[in-house]
Design an enzyme around this catalytic site. Sequence first.
Site, short mmCIF file in Angstrom:
data_model
loop_
_atom_site.label_atom_id
_atom_site.label_comp_id
_atom_site.label_asym_id
_atom_site.label_seq_id
_atom_site.Cartn_x
_atom_site.Cartn_y
_atom_site.Cartn_z
N HIS A 124 -43.42 -59.62 -42.31
CA HIS A 124 -42.89 -58.30 -42.63
C HIS A 124 -43.46 -57.33 -41.57
O HIS A 124 -44.56 -57.56 -41.06
CB HIS A 124 -43.41 -57.92 -44.02
N CYS A 367 -37.08 -55.42 -43.47
CA CYS A 367 -38.33 -55.09 -42.73
C CYS A 367 -38.92 -56.32 -42.08
O CYS A 367 -40.16 -56.48 -42.02
CB CYS A 367 -39.36 -54.42 -43.64
N1 C6P Z 1 -41.54 -55.79 -48.94
C1 C6P Z 1 -39.24 -56.00 -49.63
O1 C6P Z 1 -38.20 -55.57 -50.15
P1 C6P Z 1 -45.87 -52.20 -49.27
O2 C6P Z 1 -44.59 -51.47 -49.02
O3 C6P Z 1 -46.96 -51.76 -48.38
O4 C6P Z 1 -46.23 -52.25 -50.72
O5 C6P Z 1 -45.58 -53.75 -48.91
C2 C6P Z 1 -45.21 -54.08 -47.60
C3 C6P Z 1 -44.91 -55.52 -47.51
C4 C6P Z 1 -45.78 -56.33 -46.81
N2 C6P Z 1 -45.59 -57.64 -46.73
C5 C6P Z 1 -44.57 -58.26 -47.33
C6 C6P Z 1 -44.43 -59.74 -47.22
C7 C6P Z 1 -43.64 -57.50 -48.05
O6 C6P Z 1 -42.62 -58.11 -48.64
C8 C6P Z 1 -43.81 -56.10 -48.14
C9 C6P Z 1 -42.82 -55.24 -48.85
C10 C6P Z 1 -40.48 -55.14 -49.68
O7 C6P Z 1 -39.29 -57.10 -49.10
C11 C6P Z 1 -40.20 -53.74 -49.25
S1 C6P Z 1 -39.81 -53.61 -47.54
#
Ligand code: C6P
Length: 412
Positions: A124, A367
């Site tokens: 990600h 992302c």
């Molecule tokens: N993925 C998805 O729809 P945050 O936003 O900081 O809580 O998490 C970020 C993040 C980091 N690593 C992985 C593997 C993730 O899947 C995510 C967040 C969501 O896939 C929102 S983009």
Amino acid sequence: MIDINEIRKEFPIFENMKSKTVLPFAYLDNAATSQRPKCVIDAEMELYEKHNANPLRGSYPLSIEATDIYENARKSLRDFINAASEREVIFTRNTSESINLVAYSYGLKNVNEGDEVLVSILEHHSNLLPWQMVTRERNAKLKFIDCENDGSIDLNKIEELITDKTKIVAITQVSNVLGVVNPIKEIAELAHKKGAVIVVDGAQSTPHLKIDVKALDVDFFAFSGHKMFGPMGIGVLYGREELLDKMPPFLSGGEMIESVTRTGAVYAELPHKFEAGTVNAAGAAGLDAAISFMNRIGYDYMQERELMLTKRGLEGLLKIPHITVYGSDKAENHTGILTFKVDDVHPHDVSEVLIADGIAVRAGHHCAQPLLNHLGVNSTTRASLMFYNTEEEVDKFLESMATVRERMGYGK
Ligand code: C6P
């Protein structure tokens, strides 16, 4: 015996969906954020209604109560991931902030010119951009391990890529696009053999897999409350105490100090050194309640249901012509995540058709643009399941999927 219909009643949003006061009717976007049971919402509310004062500051009862709730949540988290001590559990806002903390504090200090940082193609952006920053700032090299066709990482290939110059291996435990689970323990061993540290993105694993940071032998582990039934705005960074001890603060200001003079400061002990400013006590209280909820349900039950639902979804999708499902052809390698394309139809249009039928999924690059490029696509549609989803919801999704091409004017 757990009754899923009774469990669903604990989630106010499902009751509201039933009475059609909120749309959609089937929530299949759990990898983006999970839904929350009432005990989590209540725990947050209770902090504000009964114990609201700035934690860690006042010596009057309300402030002490807020502090106790906050620090008790830390103890629950220590047990949840089997950390050696609560000093190793840092509260952050989310996974992104946790990884940035490691990158700015550990990465900039320990990565030097000519060194290497290894990431996987599955990452990600939250576990990629911080390492792009570190390697750019330090004139170091950012290297990638590609995944195989089924999304898996080949341990022999990663072993070759980890060299004496590798200082950090940053890798996700579960991909948010393919759902594949990486062999973290084995990768940690390979990293340590070469003297590198391993940073694990646990955003997508904590909702589905029992985490034991000691057994995995990882150095840093980041996750978010909102993906595991907890509140938004609270996340966690686990770090090995001996590493955290030597790291400079990421953010500075209130509450992270022992003493301050005009020109300098002595920083607070762990974990408070990394928690500048007023903390999110209500978020911590909610996350503590989420852990109790998960402990009550148990990973065994959650995993059994998730696998049953994922199997149903995957087998159903594979029977519909003109659909490509990315990643493994085995449901057990998907962790509830089904990412797919429909021939000729833009992923956002697929999502619109599903929305029209009351089904929420995510479309786009998720992302994870380098991974999508590696898969040869710009965007996909993704359905992500949680144990609380139902067979009826999966069937509704499949029925809707079977009509997509026709409704978009491409015939069956
Ligand atoms: N993925 C998805 O729809 P945050 O936003 O900081 O809580 O998490 C970020 C993040 C980091 N690593 C992985 C593997 C993730 O899947 C995510 C967040 C969501 O896939 C929102 S983009």
